[in-house]
Design an enzyme around this catalytic site. Structure first.
Site, PDB file in Angstrom:
ATOM      1  N   ARG A  32     -14.818 -67.336 -45.998  1.00 56.69           N
ATOM      2  CA  ARG A  32     -14.037 -68.314 -46.758  1.00 56.69           C
ATOM      3  C   ARG A  32     -14.647 -69.697 -46.600  1.00 56.69           C
ATOM      4  O   ARG A  32     -15.233 -70.026 -45.585  1.00 56.69           O
ATOM      5  CB  ARG A  32     -12.585 -68.302 -46.243  1.00 56.69           C
ATOM      6  CG  ARG A  32     -11.606 -69.052 -47.132  1.00 56.69           C
ATOM      7  CD  ARG A  32     -10.181 -68.740 -46.685  1.00 56.69           C
ATOM      8  NE  ARG A  32      -9.926 -69.241 -45.344  1.00 56.69           N
ATOM      9  CZ  ARG A  32      -9.465 -70.472 -45.081  1.00 56.69           C
ATOM     10  NH1 ARG A  32      -9.210 -71.305 -46.069  1.00 56.69           N
ATOM     11  NH2 ARG A  32      -9.253 -70.853 -43.843  1.00 56.69           N
TER      12      ARG A  32
ATOM     13  N   SER B 111      -3.950 -66.765 -44.976  1.00 57.23           N
ATOM     14  CA  SER B 111      -4.327 -65.404 -45.381  1.00 57.23           C
ATOM     15  C   SER B 111      -5.006 -64.672 -44.226  1.00 57.23           C
ATOM     16  O   SER B 111      -5.810 -65.255 -43.496  1.00 57.23           O
ATOM     17  CB  SER B 111      -5.276 -65.453 -46.588  1.00 57.23           C
ATOM     18  OG  SER B 111      -4.654 -66.057 -47.696  1.00 57.23           O
TER      19      SER B 111
ATOM     20  N   GLN C 112     -18.291 -59.549 -38.765  1.00 58.17           N
ATOM     21  CA  GLN C 112     -17.970 -60.970 -38.684  1.00 58.17           C
ATOM     22  C   GLN C 112     -19.236 -61.807 -38.871  1.00 58.17           C
ATOM     23  O   GLN C 112     -20.253 -61.573 -38.214  1.00 58.17           O
ATOM     24  CB  GLN C 112     -17.355 -61.287 -37.321  1.00 58.17           C
ATOM     25  CG  GLN C 112     -16.084 -60.505 -37.023  1.00 58.17           C
ATOM     26  CD  GLN C 112     -14.834 -61.217 -37.487  1.00 58.17           C
ATOM     27  OE1 GLN C 112     -14.775 -61.695 -38.610  1.00 58.17           O
ATOM     28  NE2 GLN C 112     -13.842 -61.305 -36.631  1.00 58.17           N
TER      29      GLN C 112
ATOM     30  N   ARG D  86     -10.964 -58.633  -2.791  1.00 59.79           N
ATOM     31  CA  ARG D  86     -11.696 -59.036  -3.994  1.00 59.79           C
ATOM     32  C   ARG D  86     -13.031 -58.292  -4.057  1.00 59.79           C
ATOM     33  O   ARG D  86     -13.862 -58.403  -3.152  1.00 59.79           O
ATOM     34  CB  ARG D  86     -11.938 -60.537  -3.963  1.00 59.79           C
ATOM     35  CG  ARG D  86     -12.664 -61.085  -5.191  1.00 59.79           C
ATOM     36  CD  ARG D  86     -12.924 -62.568  -5.029  1.00 59.79           C
ATOM     37  NE  ARG D  86     -11.681 -63.313  -5.044  1.00 59.79           N
ATOM     38  CZ  ARG D  86     -11.161 -63.861  -6.137  1.00 59.79           C
ATOM     39  NH1 ARG D  86     -11.786 -63.736  -7.283  1.00 59.79           N
ATOM     40  NH2 ARG D  86     -10.032 -64.536  -6.069  1.00 59.79           N
TER      41      ARG D  86
END
Length: 500
Positions: free
Chosen positions: A106, A174, A197, A255
């Site tokens: 767009r 949209s 994309q 961790r």
């Protein structure tokens, strides 16, 4: 006897490819290049006979995913219907599925105006993914859906079809789903939509091939691209209101080291592939969902300006440069006006004419010469500089010049013959519309920004620096980068992903 997916079963009369699938097997004869393939059926059942298949055919065998077995009886049976080998009535042909790549672009980008066609590492952003889709060799059509004239122009130059989206799906609110649904409605021939994309410039053709194969050959209905990240997550809370956070995916007391923890999968925004029925249903029923994991170096997503500088460096190292990256350039032909100079001629009070040449551009020419790449300057019939000034520029640059070239093709052919070169070994930096024909034939081409030629051809490299202000230097760097990549391709297998 049990077989695995992909096994080839052979005897002197039959060749069978075992394929596990549970629903749509349309187009398998297209996906597997076996000669004279006859599809048994598209229903997910286990066949107990090959009597309907000609003995001379190479066959695709659909095996039920649940039972996943084939008996040796299949290999011993002979056909009683060999007369039907060429009969369309006995064996109707099955149309392969139409696979379309769809790129949404767009014109109203809020973060970066007209982001989709902004030049990134010498190529419009949308050009990177269009090139990857076109050169994947598994996409039947590449489409750009846009509402903007300039995006349409760039998309067509780079080889994509264009779907002009309606005002209803061109609003800020949209969704991508609405736009894809409109595309499917207007293109009923499409069976699989590969939504790519535009903001993922490090996408490679093999990513598209392998992800699409998951749908066409491995039984998936929806495939999303992901990247593995080693990030510890904490719950977001209202700290001002006195709330306290807590870890979401780690034990703080233990961790783990990076190499001891596989990490987690995150969407990287590169692509979403699925069958059109799933898009039409609004993604409410995804079916069999799979993910395609991409390497971190290929997972680039551009949303804001700060991403651009990072992405540019990433693309120069990990982007897909197309077949042009294999060009072994030995000669650069460079226009004087519009490339090395910006066309301005200065006249002194005494009537002497001068032209400004950027020192960086001269350095770029020397860089190429040091790498045994010859540089020749070219001036056309409409060159504004007088011949004496052109010769002075040539002498200053330390290279030969072709003066007042009337026809580029004739001059190029003569030079190639003299220097025993092929067109693939030539780079051409042009500017004018008359340069387009030869630019489309050589191994590598480039233009300065806003050059008239850039509106007519998908240039391999569009410089960020203007003509006469470093454009030639920039293209020289690009040529040397490709040469370096050709000599020392990146070996991803040497990256120790457990210890970085």
């Amino acid at each position: 006897m049990f077989y695995q997916e992909g096994d080839i079963l052979e005897n002197e009369r039959k060749r069978l490819l075992v394929l596990f699938n549970t629903n749509n097997c349309v187009g398998v004869e297209h996906l597997y290049p076996l000669n004279d393939v006859a599809c048994l059926n598209t229903a997910p059942v286990l066949y107990n006979s090959l009597t309907s298949i000609p003995a001379t055919s190479r066959c695709v065998l659909f095996v039920d995913r649940v039972s996943a077995s084939v008996t040796t009886e299949f290999l011993r049976m002979e056909s009683s219907r060999s007369a039907c080998v060429n009969s369309n009535d006995c064996y109707p042909s099955i149309k392969p599925p139409h696979r379309a790549a769809l790129i949404l672009a767009r014109g109203g980008s809020k973060g970066i105006p007209l982001k989709n066609i902004k030049v990134l590492a010498g190529v419009p952003l949308i050009g990177w993914v269009i090139r990857a889709a076109l050169e994947s060799d598994v996409i039947d059509s590449v489409w750009v859906s846009t509402d903007h004239d300039e995006i349409e122009r760039v998309a067509r130059i780079w080889g994509a079809n264009v779907q002009r989206r309606s005002p209803e799906v061109s609003k800020d609110c949209s969704s991508s789903l609405e736009t894809i649904q409109e595309f499917i409605h207007q293109r009923p021939e499409v069976d699989i939509v590969c939504h790519i994309q535009a903001t993922s410039p490090c996408l490679q053709p093999y990513h598209i091939r392998e992800a699409l194969q998951m749908i066409t050959q491995q039984g998936y209905d929806f495939v999303v691209s992901v990247v593995r990240r080693h990030q510890f997550r904490w719950q977001e809370v209202n700290q001002k209101g006195g709330e306290f956070t807590r870890p979401l995916n780690i034990d703080v007391a233990h961790r783990p080291r990076r190499q001891d923890w596989p990490g987690e999968l995150y969407e990287n925004g590169s692509f979403y592939f699925t069958k059109k029925e799933i898009w039409k249903d609004g993604l409410t029923q995804l079916g069999n969902v799979g993910y395609y994991e991409m390497l971190p170096e290929h997972s680039v997503d551009i949303d804001v300006d700060i991403d651009w500088m990072v992405a540019e460096q990433r693309v120069l190292r990990f982007g897909y440069f197309g077949q042009k990256k294999n060009a072994r350039i030995r000669l650069l032909l460079c226009r004087v006006s519009g490339c090395l100079a910006n066309g301005q001629i200065f006249v002194s009070v005494s009537g002497h004419e001068f032209v400004a040449i950027n020192g960086k551009d001269l350095a770029g020419i020397r860089m190429l010469q040091e790498e045994d790449i010859e540089v020749i300057l070219v001036s056309g019939m409409n060159e504004p500089m007088p011949e004496a000034l052109l010769r002075t520029v040539s002498k200053q640059a330390g290279c030969d010049i072709e003066l007042r070239v009337e026809k580029n093709n004739v001059a190029i052919e003569r030079l190639l013959k003299e220097k025993n070169l092929h067109k693939e070994e030539v780079a051409f930096m042009g500017a004018e519309c008359e340069d387009v024909e030869i630019m489309s034939q050589v191994g590598l081409n480039a233009v300065a920004p806003d050059a008239p030629a850039s509106h007519l051809i998908s240039t391999d490299y569009t410089c960020q620096r203007p003509a006469g202000k470093g454009a030639v230097f920039e293209f020289a760097q690009y040529i040397l980068l490709l040469k370096k990549m050709l000599k020392s391709p990146i070996n991803y297998d040497r990256i120790d992903r457990n210890n970085f």
